[in-house]
Design a protein around this motif. Structure first.
Motif, PDB file in Angstrom:
ATOM      1  N   MET A  19       0.830  -1.207   0.000  1.00  0.00           N
ATOM      2  CA  MET A  19       0.000   0.000   0.000  1.00  0.00           C
ATOM      3  C   MET A  19       0.867   1.260   0.000  1.00  0.00           C
ATOM      4  SD  MET A  19      -3.348   0.865   2.318  1.00  0.00           S
ATOM      5  CE  MET A  19      -2.481   1.069   3.867  1.00  0.00           C
ATOM      6  N   PHE A  20       1.974   1.237   0.736  1.00  0.00           N
ATOM      7  CA  PHE A  20       2.900   2.373   0.728  1.00  0.00           C
ATOM      8  C   PHE A  20       3.416   2.636  -0.681  1.00  0.00           C
ATOM      9  CE2 PHE A  20       7.373   3.739   0.836  1.00  0.00           C
ATOM     10  CZ  PHE A  20       7.244   4.968   1.471  1.00  0.00           C
ATOM     11  N   ASP A  21       3.796   1.583  -1.385  1.00  0.00           N
ATOM     12  CA  ASP A  21       4.258   1.706  -2.774  1.00  0.00           C
ATOM     13  C   ASP A  21       3.206   2.385  -3.630  1.00  0.00           C
ATOM     14  OD1 ASP A  21       5.147   1.314  -5.396  1.00  0.00           O
ATOM     15  OD2 ASP A  21       4.708  -0.834  -5.380  1.00  0.00           O
ATOM     16  N   HIS A  22       1.964   1.938  -3.529  1.00  0.00           N
ATOM     17  CA  HIS A  22       0.904   2.460  -4.405  1.00  0.00           C
ATOM     18  C   HIS A  22       0.498   3.886  -4.029  1.00  0.00           C
ATOM     19  CE1 HIS A  22      -0.296  -1.927  -5.526  1.00  0.00           C
ATOM     20  NE2 HIS A  22       0.859  -1.549  -6.018  1.00  0.00           N
ATOM     21  N   LEU A  23       0.575   4.216  -2.755  1.00  0.00           N
ATOM     22  CA  LEU A  23       0.303   5.602  -2.354  1.00  0.00           C
ATOM     23  C   LEU A  23       1.384   6.540  -2.903  1.00  0.00           C
ATOM     24  CD1 LEU A  23      -0.886   5.124   1.328  1.00  0.00           C
ATOM     25  CD2 LEU A  23      -2.219   6.171  -0.520  1.00  0.00           C
ATOM     26  N   CYS A  24       2.619   6.115  -2.824  1.00  0.00           N
ATOM     27  CA  CYS A  24       3.706   6.940  -3.378  1.00  0.00           C
ATOM     28  C   CYS A  24       3.560   7.097  -4.877  1.00  0.00           C
ATOM     29  CB  CYS A  24       5.062   6.320  -3.033  1.00  0.00           C
ATOM     30  SG  CYS A  24       5.520   6.458  -1.292  1.00  0.00           S
ATOM     31  N   ARG A  25       3.205   6.029  -5.559  1.00  0.00           N
ATOM     32  CA  ARG A  25       3.021   6.120  -7.011  1.00  0.00           C
ATOM     33  C   ARG A  25       1.888   7.083  -7.362  1.00  0.00           C
ATOM     34  NH1 ARG A  25       3.394   0.264  -9.949  1.00  0.00           N
ATOM     35  NH2 ARG A  25       4.571  -0.815  -8.326  1.00  0.00           N
ATOM     36  N   HIS A  26       0.840   7.055  -6.555  1.00  0.00           N
ATOM     37  CA  HIS A  26      -0.274   7.969  -6.795  1.00  0.00           C
ATOM     38  C   HIS A  26       0.199   9.419  -6.808  1.00  0.00           C
ATOM     39  CE1 HIS A  26      -4.292   9.750  -6.525  1.00  0.00           C
ATOM     40  NE2 HIS A  26      -3.851  10.453  -5.495  1.00  0.00           N
ATOM     41  N   TYR A  27       1.149   9.732  -5.941  1.00  0.00           N
ATOM     42  CA  TYR A  27       1.676  11.097  -5.862  1.00  0.00           C
ATOM     43  C   TYR A  27       2.965  11.278  -6.669  1.00  0.00           C
ATOM     44  CZ  TYR A  27      -1.756  12.086  -2.246  1.00  0.00           C
ATOM     45  OH  TYR A  27      -2.934  12.287  -1.555  1.00  0.00           O
ATOM     46  N   HIS A  28       3.225  10.328  -7.585  1.00  0.00           N
ATOM     47  CA  HIS A  28       4.386  10.401  -8.480  1.00  0.00           C
ATOM     48  C   HIS A  28       5.713  10.440  -7.720  1.00  0.00           C
ATOM     49  CE1 HIS A  28       1.994  11.174 -12.215  1.00  0.00           C
ATOM     50  NE2 HIS A  28       1.117  11.574 -11.305  1.00  0.00           N
ATOM     51  N   LEU A  29       5.732   9.822  -6.556  1.00  0.00           N
ATOM     52  CA  LEU A  29       6.972   9.697  -5.794  1.00  0.00           C
ATOM     53  C   LEU A  29       7.592   8.339  -6.117  1.00  0.00           C
ATOM     54  CD1 LEU A  29       5.791  11.094  -2.330  1.00  0.00           C
ATOM     55  CD2 LEU A  29       7.194  12.269  -4.043  1.00  0.00           C
ATOM     56  N   ASP A  30       8.275   8.258  -7.229  1.00  0.00           N
ATOM     57  CA  ASP A  30       8.833   6.990  -7.672  1.00  0.00           C
ATOM     58  C   ASP A  30      10.112   6.617  -6.941  1.00  0.00           C
ATOM     59  OD1 ASP A  30       6.769   6.721  -9.514  1.00  0.00           O
ATOM     60  OD2 ASP A  30       7.858   7.849 -11.045  1.00  0.00           O
ATOM     61  N   ARG A  31      10.803   7.625  -6.423  1.00  0.00           N
ATOM     62  CA  ARG A  31      12.052   7.364  -5.708  1.00  0.00           C
ATOM     63  C   ARG A  31      12.118   8.223  -4.444  1.00  0.00           C
ATOM     64  NH1 ARG A  31      15.264   4.275  -8.782  1.00  0.00           N
ATOM     65  NH2 ARG A  31      16.936   4.428  -7.231  1.00  0.00           N
TER      66      ARG A  31
END
Length: 336
Positions: A19-31
């Motif tokens: 879920m942390f991965d997908h929340l970051c992706r939602h906000y375009h935080l890939d790295r």
């Protein structure tokens, strides 16, 4: 071993990493600095594979069945555990015109017939079809591993060393489906080294001497190692270390952590398949974190009590019925 606070914590960490991965992706935080956020989610999936194979070995042990009766019982129970919620997930996405994107799910074209059927049957990796909802990609691998687990349980000569040899062989062979198109059907080989450590943990004698307070730091250390050195081989090695370590730890006794871990673990399947909808509904449509927190708590609870738990009970009844010896069934019929 049965119910375990340590395993609840492990399962909770796995679903929270995804879920942390997908929340970051939602906000375009890939790295995050040197770390690829996607690697956090990938390792969460790998940890879940270790956990799943271990708890299912314990489940088969508790059934006290053997032979074909155990195999039938296991398959029926797993069918009713996995498919009701996965089918609902697919149908809900199709009804809402949602489809997986690199950032979660969003409005998109409805899937074609093959893609839809593949997602409903959980055979996307065999038909080379996209997963309609992102987290569904792992379920075909789990279902295919379910076909093998009862035979690993029934393997009379099963030992840690034999399983380790199998782990090495599968780790070597897993390279080929990546580079030879004709072997793409065998993508399960890529992940057997992540499932097998759970079977190893079941096979190893339980010698709990490491203090429980070291358990959470171990999991964090494994996650850190993977995100710093990501890859198929490192994932397999870290899962192996996890499998070897599980029987060595004493059970956690800190009551608040045990309680939270147990609740997350109980509703983890709903969290895993439902969080993409929560992100889309609360954060994409309404841009509200309060709404997200409400939906991520209550949607998995509703799914569990409204669908998962009744399906589990139904599956248990049917599994017990089909795995009864014929003599007992005939005697019961004669008495009725």
């Amino acid at each position: 071993m049965g119910a375990s606070a340590n395993l609840d914590f492990l399962r909770s960490m796995a679903v929270l990493m995804v879920m942390f991965d997908h929340l970051c992706r939602h906000y375009h935080l890939d790295r995050l600095g040197r770390v690829s956020v996607a690697d956090v989610g990938i390792f969460g999936v790998l940890v879940f594979f270790v956990h799943t194979s271990l708890v299912l070995m314990y489940s088969m042990e508790r059934s006290a069945l053997s032979g074909f009766a155990l195999v039938k019982n296991f398959y029926v129970r797993r069918f009713f555990r996995i498919y009701p919620l996965s089918v609902l997930t697919v149908l809900a996405a199709v009804a809402l015109h949602l489809h997986a994107t690199g950032r979660g799910i969003d409005f998109g074209p409805r899937p074609g017939f093959l893609e839809l059927i593949s997602n409903l049957l959980l055979i996307q990796n065999l038909t080379f079809s996209a997963s309609i909802v992102g987290p569904l990609w792992t379920l075909p691998l789990e279902v295919q591993m379910y076909l093998l687990l009862p035979f690993l349980f029934l393997w009379k000569k099963r030992s840690f060393l034999r399983l380790l040899l199998l782990w090495v062989v599968c780790g070597f062979l897993g390279h080929y489906p990546q580079v030879i198109p004709g072997l793409a059907w065998f993508t399960l080989l890529l992940y057997i080294p992540n499932f097998l450590p759970g079977v190893m943990a079941f096979t190893l004698p339980r010698r709990s001497f490491i203090p429980a307070y070291c358990w959470p730091p171990l999991i964090v250390s494994l996650v850190t190692a993977f995100v710093l050195f990501p890859g198929r081989r490192s994932g397999g090695v870290l899962c192996l270390l996890l499998g070897i370590a599980i029987p060595l730890f004493k059970e956690m006794t800190f009551r608040p952590l045990r309680l939270v871990s147990n609740k997350i673990a109980t509703y983890s399947y709903g969290i895993y398949l439902g969080h993409s909808f929560c992100i889309w509904f609360a954060l994409t449509i309404f841009n509200s974190w309060i709404l997200f927190l409400i939906t991520i708590v209550f949607l998995p609870m509703a799914l569990y009590h409204g669908l998962e738990s009744p399906a589990i009970r139904l599956g248990t009844r049917l599994a017990n019925k089909v795995s009864k010896p014929r003599v007992i069934v005939a005697a019961a019929a004669a008495q009725s």
